[in-house]
Design a protein around this motif. Structure first.
Motif, short mmCIF file in Angstrom:
data_model
loop_
_atom_site.label_atom_id
_atom_site.label_comp_id
_atom_site.label_asym_id
_atom_site.label_seq_id
_atom_site.Cartn_x
_atom_site.Cartn_y
_atom_site.Cartn_z
N GLU A 14 0.83 -1.20 0.00
CA GLU A 14 0.00 0.00 0.00
C GLU A 14 0.86 1.25 0.00
O GLU A 14 0.52 2.25 -0.63
N LYS A 18 0.26 4.17 -2.74
CA LYS A 18 -0.14 5.52 -2.36
C LYS A 18 0.71 6.60 -3.03
O LYS A 18 0.28 7.76 -3.11
N VAL A 21 -1.19 7.76 -6.43
CA VAL A 21 -2.58 8.20 -6.42
C VAL A 21 -2.73 9.56 -7.10
O VAL A 21 -1.80 10.34 -7.22
N GLN A 24 -7.47 12.95 -6.06
CA GLN A 24 -8.59 12.48 -5.22
C GLN A 24 -8.15 11.38 -4.25
O GLN A 24 -8.97 10.86 -3.48
N GLY A 26 -7.08 8.41 -5.12
CA GLY A 26 -7.39 7.09 -5.64
C GLY A 26 -6.54 6.73 -6.84
O GLY A 26 -5.63 7.47 -7.25
N TRP A 28 -6.75 4.71 -10.88
CA TRP A 28 -7.50 4.10 -11.97
C TRP A 28 -6.88 2.75 -12.26
O TRP A 28 -5.65 2.62 -12.27
N ALA A 41 -12.29 3.28 -11.07
CA ALA A 41 -11.60 3.95 -9.98
C ALA A 41 -11.65 3.08 -8.73
O ALA A 41 -12.64 2.40 -8.47
N ASP A 42 -10.56 3.10 -7.97
CA ASP A 42 -10.53 2.34 -6.73
C ASP A 42 -9.49 2.96 -5.80
O ASP A 42 -8.83 3.96 -6.15
N MET A 43 -9.33 2.36 -4.63
CA MET A 43 -8.41 2.89 -3.62
C MET A 43 -7.27 1.90 -3.40
O MET A 43 -7.43 0.69 -3.60
N ASN A 46 -7.59 -1.58 -1.76
CA ASN A 46 -8.38 -2.63 -2.41
C ASN A 46 -7.68 -3.26 -3.60
O ASN A 46 -8.26 -4.14 -4.26
N LYS A 272 -2.43 6.95 -11.93
CA LYS A 272 -3.16 8.15 -11.51
C LYS A 272 -4.00 8.73 -12.64
O LYS A 272 -4.93 9.50 -12.39
#
Length: 295
Positions: A14, A18, A21, A24, A26, A28, A41-43, A46, A272
């Motif tokens: 993660e 990060k 990103v 926002q 998040g 793509w 789109a996701d975080m 996940n 991103k």
């Protein structure tokens, strides 16, 4: 059940996700195994994960998550080193690591290369593992004593095969390769910067891409580079013997070629830019058999 046992194991950390990103917070993403979902789109939390990927399950059903814990500690040590690299190159300085930091980086880089499911599936698919077990049973039955159908079915049951293959993967990741580590330690570091602010690198489910010259393939040969993107504007590779640390600037074409290489060898990508991920989506998984099940 022990609720402290981690279940969601990220194979691309993660802390690395990060760094890619958008505004926002998040990413793509596109997954070639779920092509109908398209680019979405996701975080970071996940993406690039698999349940109990690094869990070793004993004969009694006990779950050993020490490898996942080791990876978590390694990621914690590598995180500030990645920040150091990005900060230095952003300020047009050469990133310099201490001897201890270099050991940490080499371990993180090597494990990031080895630990991903896409590589595991290429080296031994579920079907290939099942065939290997079946051949072993047949050999035992022919040379030692006959194996009953009940015992055969027990060892070839889908859950047994899945567990055995995953345990093999975990044990392999725990093993040490002195030869590869020595090859990495003997080489410098090469940083590739994206200078055009309208261009960016992606992350992928197989995030280290090997670039070779001719027939050479071993990391001990300095003509072999292995690139890991650590931010949208920076990638790192083992460099040259005796050359220390060096930085190069990528042209727009080179950025595109690197992204294509990441995409083609991977089942999933993330970045991103929605437009960038869309443009790469037709190439995702083209250099691999995406029909192979991940689990």
């Amino acid at each position: 059940m022990n609720r402290s046992i981690p279940k969601r194991h990220h194979f691309v950390p993660e802390m690395l996700q990060k760094r890619f990103v958008n505004e926002q917070g998040g990413l793509w993403t596109y997954d070639s195994r779920r092509a109908d979902s398209g680019v979405r789109a996701d975080m970071p939390g996940n993406l690039f994960l698999e349940g109990h990927l690094y869990t070793h399950v004993g004969k009694d059903g006990a779950k050993d998550v020490s490898l996942e814990q080791d990876f978590s500690r390694l990621e914690g040590l590598a995180d500030p080193l990645i920040s150091k690299m990005i900060d230095a190159t952003t300020k047009n300085r050469v990133p310099l690591l201490t001897a201890d930091e270099r050991v940490i980086w080499d371990e993180f880089f090597l494990q990031q290369w080895r630990r991903v499911p896409d590589l595991r599936d290429e080296l031994m698919s579920v079907d290939a593992y099942r065939r290997a077990i079946e051949e072993a049973i047949n050999d035992f039955s022919n040379t030692i004593r006959p194996v009953s159908s009940v015992v055969r079915d027990k060892y070839l049951a889908p859950d047994k095969v899945k567990r055995g293959r995953n345990n093999l993967h975990v044990n392999t990741l725990k093993s040490q390769s002195t030869k590869i580590r020595n090859a990495l330690a003997g080489r410098g570091l090469l940083f590739a910067r994206v200078r055009n602010p309208r261009k960016s690198l992606i992350l992928s489910s197989r995030p280290v891409v090997k670039v070779t010259s001719g027939a050479v393939k071993l990391l001990s040969d300095e003509r072999v580079h292995a690139w890991l993107a650590i931010s949208p504007s920076l990638a790192v590779s083992p460099g040259y013997y005796g050359a220390g640390t060096a930085t190069i600037d990528l042209t727009d074409d080179q950025v595109r070629l690197m992204n294509l290489a990441f995409a083609e060898q991977s089942s999933q990508i993330a970045g991103k830019s929605e437009a960038l991920v869309k443009s790469l989506s037709p190439y995702v998984g083209k250099a691999m058999d995406i029909s192979r099940p991940r689990r």
